[in-house]
Scaffold this motif. Structure first.
Motif, PDB file in Angstrom:
ATOM      1  N   ILE A   1       0.828  -1.246   0.078  1.00 42.79           N
ATOM      2  CA  ILE A   1      -0.061   0.055  -0.202  1.00 42.79           C
ATOM      3  C   ILE A   1       1.002   1.204   0.139  1.00 42.79           C
ATOM      4  O   ILE A   1       1.738   1.293   0.755  1.00 42.79           O
ATOM      5  N   THR A   2       0.652   2.028  -1.062  1.00 34.49           N
ATOM      6  CA  THR A   2       1.386   3.322  -0.956  1.00 34.49           C
ATOM      7  C   THR A   2       0.895   4.432  -0.539  1.00 34.49           C
ATOM      8  O   THR A   2       1.584   5.494  -0.610  1.00 34.49           O
ATOM      9  N   LYS A   3      -0.379   4.507  -0.482  1.00 37.36           N
ATOM     10  CA  LYS A   3      -1.111   5.652   0.117  1.00 37.36           C
ATOM     11  C   LYS A   3      -2.359   5.271   0.679  1.00 37.36           C
ATOM     12  O   LYS A   3      -3.186   4.483   0.217  1.00 37.36           O
ATOM     13  N   GLU A   4      -2.757   5.950   1.816  1.00 34.47           N
ATOM     14  CA  GLU A   4      -3.751   5.511   2.630  1.00 34.47           C
ATOM     15  C   GLU A   4      -4.179   6.731   3.436  1.00 34.47           C
ATOM     16  O   GLU A   4      -3.409   7.595   4.247  1.00 34.47           O
ATOM     17  N   GLN A   5      -5.408   7.227   3.183  1.00 34.95           N
ATOM     18  CA  GLN A   5      -6.129   8.251   4.074  1.00 34.95           C
ATOM     19  C   GLN A   5      -7.222   7.786   4.919  1.00 34.95           C
ATOM     20  O   GLN A   5      -8.191   7.118   4.220  1.00 34.95           O
ATOM     21  N   ASN A   6      -7.486   7.995   5.976  1.00 33.08           N
ATOM     22  CA  ASN A   6      -8.555   7.595   7.071  1.00 33.08           C
ATOM     23  C   ASN A   6      -9.127   8.792   7.560  1.00 33.08           C
ATOM     24  O   ASN A   6      -8.356   9.714   8.241  1.00 33.08           O
ATOM     25  N   THR A   7     -10.261   9.009   7.321  1.00 38.55           N
ATOM     26  CA  THR A   7     -10.903  10.208   8.277  1.00 38.55           C
ATOM     27  C   THR A   7     -12.519   9.802   8.673  1.00 38.55           C
ATOM     28  O   THR A   7     -13.013   9.332   8.348  1.00 38.55           O
ATOM     29  N   LEU A   8     -12.320  10.148  10.034  1.00 41.39           N
ATOM     30  CA  LEU A   8     -13.632   9.855  10.945  1.00 41.39           C
ATOM     31  C   LEU A   8     -13.894  11.218  11.402  1.00 41.39           C
ATOM     32  O   LEU A   8     -13.416  11.890  12.172  1.00 41.39           O
ATOM     33  N   ARG A   9     -15.475  11.661  11.261  1.00 42.75           N
ATOM     34  CA  ARG A   9     -15.945  12.827  11.457  1.00 42.75           C
ATOM     35  C   ARG A   9     -17.168  12.510  12.085  1.00 42.75           C
ATOM     36  O   ARG A   9     -17.970  11.666  12.096  1.00 42.75           O
ATOM     37  N   TYR A  10     -17.540  13.578  13.271  1.00 37.40           N
ATOM     38  CA  TYR A  10     -18.743  13.902  14.041  1.00 37.40           C
ATOM     39  C   TYR A  10     -19.220  15.324  13.773  1.00 37.40           C
ATOM     40  O   TYR A  10     -18.414  16.083  13.718  1.00 37.40           O
ATOM     41  N   ASN A  11     -20.459  15.326  13.492  1.00 32.44           N
ATOM     42  CA  ASN A  11     -21.111  16.707  13.261  1.00 32.44           C
ATOM     43  C   ASN A  11     -22.728  16.574  13.671  1.00 32.44           C
ATOM     44  O   ASN A  11     -23.449  15.821  12.934  1.00 32.44           O
TER      45      ASN A  11
ATOM     46  N   HIS B   1      -5.621  10.425   9.307  1.00 40.10           N
ATOM     47  CA  HIS B   1      -4.519  10.086   9.215  1.00 40.10           C
ATOM     48  C   HIS B   1      -4.027  10.023   7.671  1.00 40.10           C
ATOM     49  O   HIS B   1      -5.054   9.259   7.006  1.00 40.10           O
ATOM     50  N   TYR B   2      -3.123  10.519   7.492  1.00 42.23           N
ATOM     51  CA  TYR B   2      -2.801  10.423   5.936  1.00 42.23           C
ATOM     52  C   TYR B   2      -1.247   9.762   5.944  1.00 42.23           C
ATOM     53  O   TYR B   2      -0.453  10.164   6.666  1.00 42.23           O
ATOM     54  N   TYR B   3      -1.161   8.627   5.080  1.00 36.63           N
ATOM     55  CA  TYR B   3       0.394   7.956   4.893  1.00 36.63           C
ATOM     56  C   TYR B   3       0.406   7.778   3.482  1.00 36.63           C
ATOM     57  O   TYR B   3      -0.294   7.476   2.621  1.00 36.63           O
TER      58      TYR B   3
ATOM     59  N   ALA C   1       5.680   9.287   4.619  1.00 37.58           N
ATOM     60  CA  ALA C   1       4.996  10.622   5.234  1.00 37.58           C
ATOM     61  C   ALA C   1       3.975  10.093   6.027  1.00 37.58           C
ATOM     62  O   ALA C   1       2.994   9.096   5.581  1.00 37.58           O
ATOM     63  N   SER C   2       3.832  10.434   7.278  1.00 38.63           N
ATOM     64  CA  SER C   2       2.418  10.065   8.034  1.00 38.63           C
ATOM     65  C   SER C   2       2.125  11.389   8.633  1.00 38.63           C
ATOM     66  O   SER C   2       2.909  11.792   9.807  1.00 38.63           O
ATOM     67  N   TYR C   3       1.014  11.861   8.617  1.00 39.51           N
ATOM     68  CA  TYR C   3       0.235  13.054   9.155  1.00 39.51           C
ATOM     69  C   TYR C   3      -0.883  12.694  10.003  1.00 39.51           C
ATOM     70  O   TYR C   3      -1.718  11.959   9.417  1.00 39.51           O
TER      71      TYR C   3
ATOM     72  N   ALA D   1      -2.197  19.700  13.657  1.00 37.99           N
ATOM     73  CA  ALA D   1      -1.753  18.547  12.650  1.00 37.99           C
ATOM     74  C   ALA D   1      -0.134  18.421  12.943  1.00 37.99           C
ATOM     75  O   ALA D   1       0.558  19.136  13.476  1.00 37.99           O
ATOM     76  N   TYR D   2      -0.034  16.998  13.105  1.00 42.67           N
ATOM     77  CA  TYR D   2       1.255  16.308  13.644  1.00 42.67           C
ATOM     78  C   TYR D   2       1.654  15.445  12.589  1.00 42.67           C
ATOM     79  O   TYR D   2       1.162  14.576  11.943  1.00 42.67           O
ATOM     80  N   ASP D   3       3.167  15.773  12.400  1.00 44.48           N
ATOM     81  CA  ASP D   3       3.950  14.718  11.677  1.00 44.48           C
ATOM     82  C   ASP D   3       4.629  13.505  12.151  1.00 44.48           C
ATOM     83  O   ASP D   3       5.515  13.858  12.893  1.00 44.48           O
ATOM     84  N   SER D   4       4.005  12.434  12.290  1.00 46.06           N
ATOM     85  CA  SER D   4       4.552  11.459  13.151  1.00 46.06           C
ATOM     86  C   SER D   4       5.779  10.742  12.611  1.00 46.06           C
ATOM     87  O   SER D   4       6.595  10.181  13.167  1.00 46.06           O
ATOM     88  N   GLU D   5       5.963  10.962  11.221  1.00 48.84           N
ATOM     89  CA  GLU D   5       7.288  10.465  10.682  1.00 48.84           C
ATOM     90  C   GLU D   5       8.511  11.382  11.177  1.00 48.84           C
ATOM     91  O   GLU D   5       9.879  10.768  11.712  1.00 48.84           O
ATOM     92  N   GLU D   6       8.249  12.504  11.420  1.00 45.34           N
ATOM     93  CA  GLU D   6       9.381  13.772  11.948  1.00 45.34           C
ATOM     94  C   GLU D   6       9.211  13.978  13.386  1.00 45.34           C
ATOM     95  O   GLU D   6       9.990  14.509  13.734  1.00 45.34           O
ATOM     96  N   ASN D   7       8.147  13.387  13.901  1.00 43.08           N
ATOM     97  CA  ASN D   7       7.919  13.878  15.322  1.00 43.08           C
ATOM     98  C   ASN D   7       7.735  15.294  15.484  1.00 43.08           C
ATOM     99  O   ASN D   7       8.471  15.933  16.534  1.00 43.08           O
TER     100      ASN D   7
END
Length: 176
Positions: free
Chosen positions: A49-59, A69-71, A83-85, A105-111
């Motif tokens: 898997i070379t790209k994945e984006q998951n979004t959970l929303r409440y409104n 999360h974006y990878y 890249a992992s955000y 917004a947090y970059d988990s690859e770069e901490n």
């Protein structure tokens, strides 16, 4: 409400067949207030898997919140780049006029914390007025290997005169 889209590109030429990335996009409205979104790309040549984006929303109309999360896993000059955000946002509609919000917004690859924002928006029939404080870390190209980003802090003032239009005015805060 459930939508799924699966696509696969093919190319045929003198060298044989070629498979493009397998793409899948999914939208699921779990309830009237909760939704989930996923986008995934699978690379056949690399078997991963070379790209994945998951979004959970409440409104629910008063409270709105989301986490995402974006990878990515790309190859540049045969070198894998990851890249992992993570992004989270929340907003609270206090009454019909006041809305308070925040984003991180947090970059988990770069901490590294990339962006944070907090503010409010006051809305009337003929005028919107808002104030927000934003901290943003942006990368820069330098010859010095120690410094590869700049921290910016801004105060934004939003003024919208309906139906004429409006503007965002900002003031950059510096440590100098």
């Amino acid at each position: 409400f459930f939508v799924d889209r699966l696509s696969q590109n093919f190319r045929y030429d003198d060298q044989g067949s070629y498979y493009g990335e397998l793409q899948n996009e999914l939208e699921w409205e779990i309830s009237s207030a909760v939704s989930y979104y996923n986008q995934t790309a699978y690379n056949h040549d690399r078997n991963r898997i070379t790209k994945e984006q998951n979004t959970l929303r409440y409104n629910d109309g008063i409270i709105a919140a989301g986490i995402s999360h974006y990878y990515t896993d790309e190859l540049r000059n045969n070198t894998p780049l990851y890249a992992s955000y993570w992004t989270a946002d929340a907003a609270y509609q206090y009454n019909r006029n006041y809305r308070f919000f925040g984003i991180v917004a947090y970059d988990s690859e770069e901490n590294l914390m990339k962006r944070s924002e907090v503010g409010f928006l006051y809305t009337t029939r003929c005028l919107d007025f808002g104030l927000r404080y934003v901290q943003n870390r942006r990368p820069i190209l330098t010859n010095n290997t120690n410094t590869n980003s700049v921290d910016d802090s801004y105060i934004f003032l939003t003024l919208i005169l309906k139906p004429i239009g409006g503007s965002d005015f900002n003031y950059k805060l510096t440590s100098n």
